[in-house]
Design a protein around this motif. Structure first.
Motif, PDB file in Angstrom:
ATOM      1  N   SER A  24       0.878  -1.214   0.105  1.00  0.00           N
ATOM      2  CA  SER A  24      -0.116  -0.007   0.110  1.00  0.00           C
ATOM      3  C   SER A  24       0.796   1.240   0.017  1.00  0.00           C
ATOM      4  CB  SER A  24      -0.843   0.247   1.183  1.00  0.00           C
ATOM      5  OG  SER A  24      -1.768  -0.962   1.157  1.00  0.00           O
ATOM      6  N   PHE A  25       2.085   1.232   0.865  1.00  0.00           N
ATOM      7  CA  PHE A  25       2.662   2.468   0.754  1.00  0.00           C
ATOM      8  C   PHE A  25       3.645   2.633  -0.395  1.00  0.00           C
ATOM      9  CE2 PHE A  25       2.386   2.379   5.565  1.00  0.00           C
ATOM     10  CZ  PHE A  25       2.278   3.687   5.829  1.00  0.00           C
ATOM     11  N   ILE A  26       4.016   1.499  -1.061  1.00  0.00           N
ATOM     12  CA  ILE A  26       4.507   1.742  -2.413  1.00  0.00           C
ATOM     13  C   ILE A  26       3.859   2.040  -3.318  1.00  0.00           C
ATOM     14  CG2 ILE A  26       5.953   0.304  -4.167  1.00  0.00           C
ATOM     15  CD1 ILE A  26       6.767  -1.814  -2.143  1.00  0.00           C
ATOM     16  N   ILE A  31       2.184   6.861  -6.919  1.00  0.00           N
ATOM     17  CA  ILE A  31       1.168   7.770  -7.205  1.00  0.00           C
ATOM     18  C   ILE A  31       1.638   9.030  -7.067  1.00  0.00           C
ATOM     19  CG2 ILE A  31      -1.286   8.473  -7.006  1.00  0.00           C
ATOM     20  CD1 ILE A  31      -1.920   5.344  -6.690  1.00  0.00           C
ATOM     21  N   SER A  32       2.152   9.293  -5.836  1.00  0.00           N
ATOM     22  CA  SER A  32       2.308  10.722  -5.276  1.00  0.00           C
ATOM     23  C   SER A  32       3.736  11.089  -6.131  1.00  0.00           C
ATOM     24  CB  SER A  32       2.556  10.679  -4.080  1.00  0.00           C
ATOM     25  OG  SER A  32       3.799   9.876  -3.376  1.00  0.00           O
ATOM     26  N   TYR A  38       4.751  16.153 -11.694  1.00  0.00           N
ATOM     27  CA  TYR A  38       4.034  16.837 -12.456  1.00  0.00           C
ATOM     28  C   TYR A  38       4.309  18.452 -11.908  1.00  0.00           C
ATOM     29  CZ  TYR A  38      -0.045  19.123 -14.667  1.00  0.00           C
ATOM     30  OH  TYR A  38      -0.947  19.740 -15.170  1.00  0.00           O
ATOM     31  N   PHE A  39       3.934  18.556 -10.664  1.00  0.00           N
ATOM     32  CA  PHE A  39       4.024  19.894 -10.174  1.00  0.00           C
ATOM     33  C   PHE A  39       5.579  20.384  -9.986  1.00  0.00           C
ATOM     34  CE2 PHE A  39      -0.119  18.424  -9.045  1.00  0.00           C
ATOM     35  CZ  PHE A  39      -0.931  19.488  -9.366  1.00  0.00           C
ATOM     36  N   HIS A 138       6.638   3.215 -13.992  1.00  0.00           N
ATOM     37  CA  HIS A 138       5.711   3.562 -12.961  1.00  0.00           C
ATOM     38  C   HIS A 138       4.443   2.854 -13.079  1.00  0.00           C
ATOM     39  CE1 HIS A 138       7.822   7.294 -11.678  1.00  0.00           C
ATOM     40  NE2 HIS A 138       6.958   7.031 -10.761  1.00  0.00           N
ATOM     41  N   LEU A 139       4.117   2.554 -14.525  1.00  0.00           N
ATOM     42  CA  LEU A 139       2.890   1.568 -14.816  1.00  0.00           C
ATOM     43  C   LEU A 139       3.282  -0.012 -14.685  1.00  0.00           C
ATOM     44  CD1 LEU A 139       1.644   3.234 -18.238  1.00  0.00           C
ATOM     45  CD2 LEU A 139       0.630   3.207 -16.023  1.00  0.00           C
TER      46      LEU A 139
END
Length: 157
Positions: A24-26, A31-32, A38-39, A138-139
Motif C-alpha cells: 500500500s505504501f509503495i 502515485i504521489s 508533475y507539479f 511507473h505503470l
C-alpha cells in the motif's frame, strides 16, 4: 525481508498484513511520485525542457547543476529502495511473467535515470526517452503491486 524466508506467505497472517501495508505504501509512493514530478519537475517533454534548460521568453532560469544533482541523487536512492523491495515481493508471489516484468521495471527505471542525466548534461533530445521510460516503470510498478495484492489474497491461486 523476512518474507523471503517464509514458506507460504499467504498462510502467515502477520506477514500477509505487513506485506499489505508495505505494498500500500509503495503504491502511494508511485502515485504521489507522478504528482510530485508533475507539479515540481514536469512530466511532459515541454515542462521538463523548461525545467532543465529554462525559457528566455518566459524568463525562467534553468535548474542549477547542484539542484539537478541533488534531485538525481534522491531519485536514485528512492528508486533503488522501492524497486528492489517491490521486485523481491513480486518475485516471491508471482509464478508467471516475474522475470519479464522485473526486467521491464528495472531496465525502464535505470534508463529513465540515465536519460534524465543525459538530457541535462548532453542534449535535450533524451527528454523524450526519459518521459517514455518514466511512465513505463511507473505503470510496471503499479501492475506488479496490484498483481501482488491479487496473489496475496486470491483463494486457490
Amino acid at each position: 525481508m523476512k518474507f523471503t524466508l517464509i514458506n507460504n506467505i499467504k498462510k502467515d497472517k502477520v506477514m500477509k498484513l505487513i506485506l499489505t501495508g508495505f505494498l500500500s505504501f509503495i503504491l502511494l509512493y508511485i502515485i504521489s511520485d507522478i504528482f510530485v514530478k508533475y507539479f515540481g519537475f514536469g512530466i511532459s517533454v515541454d515542462a521538463i525542457k523548461i525545467t532543465l534548460v529554462g525559457s528566455e521568453a518566459e524568463f525562467i532560469d534553468p535548474i542549477t547543476k547542484a539542484s539537478f544533482l541533488e534531485f538525481w541523487h534522491v531519485e536514485i536512492f528512492f528508486m533503488m529502495m522501492i524497486l528492489l523491495t517491490l521486485s523481491a515481493i513480486f518475485i516471491r508471489l508471482a509464478n508467471r511473467s516475474r522475470t519479464f516484468m522485473t526486467n521491464i521495471l528495472m531496465i525502464s527505471a535505470i534508463t529513465s535515470l540515465v536519460t534524465i542525466a543525459l538530457a541535462y548534461f548532453v542534449s535535450a533530445i533524451f527528454i523524450y526517452i526519459y518521459v517514455i521510460t518514466f511512465f513505463i516503470w511507473h505503470l510496471s510498478a503499479v501492475y506488479m503491486i496490484l498483481y501482488s495484492f491479487w496473489k496475496l489474497y486470491a483463494k486457490g491461486v
